[in-house]
Design an enzyme around this catalytic site. Structure first.
Site, PDB file in Angstrom:
ATOM      1  N   PHE A  58       0.805  -1.224   0.000  1.00 51.39           N
ATOM      2  CA  PHE A  58       0.000   0.000   0.000  1.00 51.39           C
ATOM      3  C   PHE A  58       0.844   1.284   0.000  1.00 51.39           C
ATOM      4  CE2 PHE A  58       0.207  -1.279   4.578  1.00 51.39           C
ATOM      5  CZ  PHE A  58       0.799  -0.143   5.123  1.00 51.39           C
ATOM      6  N   ARG A  86      -3.597   7.577  20.104  1.00 51.45           N
ATOM      7  CA  ARG A  86      -3.854   6.350  19.333  1.00 51.45           C
ATOM      8  C   ARG A  86      -5.215   5.785  19.689  1.00 51.45           C
ATOM      9  NH1 ARG A  86      -0.680   4.905  14.968  1.00 51.45           N
ATOM     10  NH2 ARG A  86      -1.388   2.772  15.334  1.00 51.45           N
ATOM     11  N   ARG A 103     -11.530   7.725  13.757  1.00 50.20           N
ATOM     12  CA  ARG A 103     -11.579   6.964  12.507  1.00 50.20           C
ATOM     13  C   ARG A 103     -12.944   6.292  12.325  1.00 50.20           C
ATOM     14  NH1 ARG A 103      -5.388   4.626  12.684  1.00 50.20           N
ATOM     15  NH2 ARG A 103      -4.460   6.191  11.298  1.00 50.20           N
ATOM     16  N   HIS A 116      -3.530  10.719  11.487  1.00 48.50           N
ATOM     17  CA  HIS A 116      -2.327   9.954  11.834  1.00 48.50           C
ATOM     18  C   HIS A 116      -1.904  10.326  13.251  1.00 48.50           C
ATOM     19  CE1 HIS A 116       1.871   8.541  11.719  1.00 48.50           C
ATOM     20  NE2 HIS A 116       2.125   9.676  12.350  1.00 48.50           N
TER      21      HIS A 116
HETATM   22  P1  IDP Z   1      -1.644   3.640  11.492  1.00 52.59           P
HETATM   23  O1  IDP Z   1      -1.881   4.927  10.733  1.00 52.59           O
HETATM   24  O2  IDP Z   1      -2.891   3.150  12.187  1.00 52.59           O
HETATM   25  O3  IDP Z   1      -0.443   3.691  12.397  1.00 52.59           O
HETATM   26  P2  IDP Z   1      -0.019   2.054   9.657  1.00 52.59           P
HETATM   27  O4  IDP Z   1      -0.004   0.567   9.614  1.00 52.59           O
HETATM   28  O5  IDP Z   1       1.176   2.749  10.249  1.00 52.59           O
HETATM   29  O6  IDP Z   1      -1.369   2.513  10.380  1.00 52.59           O
HETATM   30  O7  IDP Z   1      -0.240   2.544   8.158  1.00 52.59           O
HETATM   31  C1  IDP Z   1      -0.023   3.891   7.806  1.00 52.59           C
HETATM   32  C2  IDP Z   1      -1.157   4.342   6.919  1.00 52.59           C
HETATM   33  O8  IDP Z   1      -1.129   3.576   5.700  1.00 52.59           O
HETATM   34  C3  IDP Z   1      -2.573   4.085   7.477  1.00 52.59           C
HETATM   35  O9  IDP Z   1      -3.009   5.061   8.384  1.00 52.59           O
HETATM   36  C4  IDP Z   1      -3.397   4.066   6.214  1.00 52.59           C
HETATM   37  O10 IDP Z   1      -3.644   5.381   5.711  1.00 52.59           O
HETATM   38  C5  IDP Z   1      -2.466   3.336   5.256  1.00 52.59           C
HETATM   39  N1  IDP Z   1      -2.684   1.883   5.275  1.00 52.59           N
HETATM   40  C6  IDP Z   1      -2.348   0.997   6.242  1.00 52.59           C
HETATM   41  N2  IDP Z   1      -2.687  -0.271   5.926  1.00 52.59           N
HETATM   42  C7  IDP Z   1      -3.262  -0.194   4.699  1.00 52.59           C
HETATM   43  C8  IDP Z   1      -3.829  -1.176   3.815  1.00 52.59           C
HETATM   44  O11 IDP Z   1      -3.871  -2.376   4.106  1.00 52.59           O
HETATM   45  N3  IDP Z   1      -4.327  -0.710   2.644  1.00 52.59           N
HETATM   46  C9  IDP Z   1      -4.302   0.618   2.289  1.00 52.59           C
HETATM   47  N4  IDP Z   1      -3.765   1.555   3.085  1.00 52.59           N
HETATM   48  C10 IDP Z   1      -3.260   1.166   4.278  1.00 52.59           C
HETATM   49 MG    MG Z   2       1.570   3.933  11.889  1.00 50.59          MG
END
Ligand code: IDP
Ligand code: MG
Length: 136
Positions: A58, A86, A103, A116
Protein backbone atom coordinates in the site's frame (compact mmCIF):
# COMPACT_ATOMS: atom_id res chain seq x y z
CA UNK A 1 4.38 13.54 33.32
CA UNK A 2 3.33 15.48 30.25
CA UNK A 3 4.35 13.99 26.96
CA UNK A 4 4.39 15.29 23.38
CA UNK A 5 3.08 13.44 20.38
CA UNK A 6 2.80 14.04 16.67
CA UNK A 7 -0.56 14.13 14.91
CA UNK A 8 -1.49 14.82 11.29
CA UNK A 9 -4.90 15.51 9.78
CA UNK A 10 -5.01 13.76 6.41
CA UNK A 11 -6.25 15.04 3.02
CA UNK A 12 -9.58 13.17 3.16
CA UNK A 13 -10.56 15.25 6.21
CA UNK A 14 -9.82 18.47 4.31
CA UNK A 15 -11.76 17.24 1.29
CA UNK A 16 -14.88 16.66 3.42
CA UNK A 17 -14.41 19.78 5.62
CA UNK A 18 -13.90 17.78 8.82
CA UNK A 19 -10.72 19.45 10.06
CA UNK A 20 -12.45 21.75 12.55
CA UNK A 21 -14.56 18.93 13.93
CA UNK A 22 -11.52 16.71 14.43
CA UNK A 23 -9.54 19.49 16.14
CA UNK A 24 -12.53 20.09 18.44
CA UNK A 25 -12.56 16.45 19.50
CA UNK A 26 -8.80 16.36 20.07
CA UNK A 27 -8.96 19.56 22.15
CA UNK A 28 -11.97 18.31 24.13
CA UNK A 29 -9.96 15.22 25.10
CA UNK A 30 -7.40 17.33 26.94
CA UNK A 31 -4.67 17.64 24.34
CA UNK A 32 -2.92 20.99 24.18
CA UNK A 33 -1.82 22.37 20.84
CA UNK A 34 1.91 23.04 21.00
CA UNK A 35 2.58 23.60 17.30
CA UNK A 36 0.67 23.46 14.02
CA UNK A 37 1.79 23.51 10.43
CA UNK A 38 -0.39 23.52 7.33
CA UNK A 39 1.27 21.88 4.34
CA UNK A 40 0.71 20.28 0.99
CA UNK A 41 3.23 17.43 0.86
CA UNK A 42 4.99 16.44 -2.33
CA UNK A 43 4.93 12.73 -3.10
CA UNK A 44 8.65 12.60 -2.22
CA UNK A 45 7.99 14.13 1.22
CA UNK A 46 5.14 11.67 1.83
CA UNK A 47 7.49 8.84 0.85
CA UNK A 48 10.07 10.05 3.39
CA UNK A 49 7.47 10.47 6.12
CA UNK A 50 6.14 6.91 5.59
CA UNK A 51 9.54 5.34 4.84
CA UNK A 52 8.93 2.57 7.42
CA UNK A 53 6.24 1.25 5.08
CA UNK A 54 8.38 1.32 1.93
CA UNK A 55 8.08 -2.44 1.34
CA UNK A 56 4.31 -2.64 1.88
CA UNK A 57 1.99 -3.06 -1.10
CA UNK A 58 0.00 0.00 0.00
CA UNK A 59 3.07 2.30 0.13
CA UNK A 60 2.77 4.00 -3.30
CA UNK A 61 -1.00 4.56 -3.24
CA UNK A 62 -0.62 5.80 0.34
CA UNK A 63 2.04 8.36 -0.65
CA UNK A 64 0.01 9.49 -3.68
CA UNK A 65 -3.02 10.01 -1.46
CA UNK A 66 -1.01 11.81 1.24
CA UNK A 67 0.19 14.29 -1.38
CA UNK A 68 -3.24 14.70 -3.03
CA UNK A 69 -4.33 17.59 -0.80
CA UNK A 70 -3.42 19.60 2.28
CA UNK A 71 -2.45 18.17 5.65
CA UNK A 72 -2.29 19.75 9.08
CA UNK A 73 0.70 18.72 11.20
CA UNK A 74 0.31 19.10 14.95
CA UNK A 75 2.40 18.67 18.05
CA UNK A 76 0.11 17.78 20.95
CA UNK A 77 0.87 17.65 24.66
CA UNK A 78 -0.83 15.82 27.52
CA UNK A 79 -0.17 13.05 30.02
CA UNK A 80 0.18 9.79 28.06
CA UNK A 81 -0.35 11.74 24.85
CA UNK A 82 1.05 9.04 22.55
CA UNK A 83 -1.13 6.23 23.86
CA UNK A 84 -4.22 8.38 24.37
CA UNK A 85 -4.13 9.84 20.85
CA UNK A 86 -3.85 6.35 19.33
CA UNK A 87 -6.85 5.31 21.41
CA UNK A 88 -8.85 8.39 20.36
CA UNK A 89 -7.97 7.73 16.69
CA UNK A 90 -9.08 4.08 16.70
CA UNK A 91 -7.91 1.19 14.50
CA UNK A 92 -6.32 1.84 11.12
CA UNK A 93 -9.38 0.37 9.39
CA UNK A 94 -12.38 2.60 10.22
CA UNK A 95 -14.66 -0.44 9.91
CA UNK A 96 -12.82 -2.03 12.82
CA UNK A 97 -12.40 1.14 14.90
CA UNK A 98 -14.34 1.37 18.15
CA UNK A 99 -17.37 3.58 18.36
CA UNK A 100 -16.54 7.11 19.43
CA UNK A 101 -13.08 7.06 17.84
CA UNK A 102 -12.17 9.60 15.18
CA UNK A 103 -11.58 6.96 12.51
CA UNK A 104 -14.89 5.29 13.31
CA UNK A 105 -16.73 8.59 13.02
CA UNK A 106 -14.93 10.09 10.03
CA UNK A 107 -12.67 7.56 8.25
CA UNK A 108 -13.80 6.29 4.86
CA UNK A 109 -11.62 3.20 4.41
CA UNK A 110 -8.31 1.72 5.54
CA UNK A 111 -6.31 4.26 3.49
CA UNK A 112 -8.51 7.34 3.82
CA UNK A 113 -8.72 7.25 7.60
CA UNK A 114 -8.56 11.00 8.37
CA UNK A 115 -5.85 11.13 11.04
CA UNK A 116 -2.33 9.95 11.83
CA UNK A 117 -0.80 9.65 15.29
CA UNK A 118 2.71 8.61 16.30
CA UNK A 119 2.76 5.04 17.61
CA UNK A 120 5.75 5.21 20.03
CA UNK A 121 8.06 7.72 21.73
CA UNK A 122 10.65 7.04 19.01
CA UNK A 123 8.15 7.73 16.20
CA UNK A 124 6.85 10.84 17.97
CA UNK A 125 10.39 12.22 18.22
CA UNK A 126 11.22 11.39 14.60
CA UNK A 127 7.96 12.81 13.26
CA UNK A 128 8.17 16.03 15.30
CA UNK A 129 11.71 16.58 14.02
CA UNK A 130 10.58 15.70 10.47
CA UNK A 131 8.07 18.55 10.37
CA UNK A 132 9.22 21.01 13.03
CA UNK A 133 13.01 20.94 13.03
CA UNK A 134 14.27 24.45 13.56
CA UNK A 135 10.79 25.70 14.47
CA UNK A 136 10.14 23.97 17.80
P1 IDP B 1 -1.64 3.64 11.49
O1 IDP B 1 -1.88 4.93 10.73
O2 IDP B 1 -2.89 3.15 12.19
O3 IDP B 1 -0.44 3.69 12.40
P2 IDP B 1 -0.02 2.05 9.66
O4 IDP B 1 0.00 0.57 9.61
O5 IDP B 1 1.18 2.75 10.25
O6 IDP B 1 -1.37 2.51 10.38
O7 IDP B 1 -0.24 2.54 8.16
C1 IDP B 1 -0.02 3.89 7.81
C2 IDP B 1 -1.16 4.34 6.92
O8 IDP B 1 -1.13 3.58 5.70
C3 IDP B 1 -2.57 4.08 7.48
O9 IDP B 1 -3.01 5.06 8.38
C4 IDP B 1 -3.40 4.07 6.21
O10 IDP B 1 -3.64 5.38 5.71
C5 IDP B 1 -2.47 3.34 5.26
N1 IDP B 1 -2.68 1.88 5.28
C6 IDP B 1 -2.35 1.00 6.24
N2 IDP B 1 -2.69 -0.27 5.93
C7 IDP B 1 -3.26 -0.19 4.70
C8 IDP B 1 -3.83 -1.18 3.81
O11 IDP B 1 -3.87 -2.38 4.11
N3 IDP B 1 -4.33 -0.71 2.64
C9 IDP B 1 -4.30 0.62 2.29
N4 IDP B 1 -3.76 1.56 3.08
C10 IDP B 1 -3.26 1.17 4.28
MG1 MG C 1 1.57 3.93 11.89
Amino acid sequence: MKEKTFCLIKPDAFERKLVGKILNIVEAHGFEFVAMRFLHLSEKEAEQFYIVHKDKDFYHPLCKYMSSGPVLCLVLEKENAIHDLRELMGSTDPNKANEGTIRNMFGMDIRHNSIHGADSPESAKREIIFFFKGIL
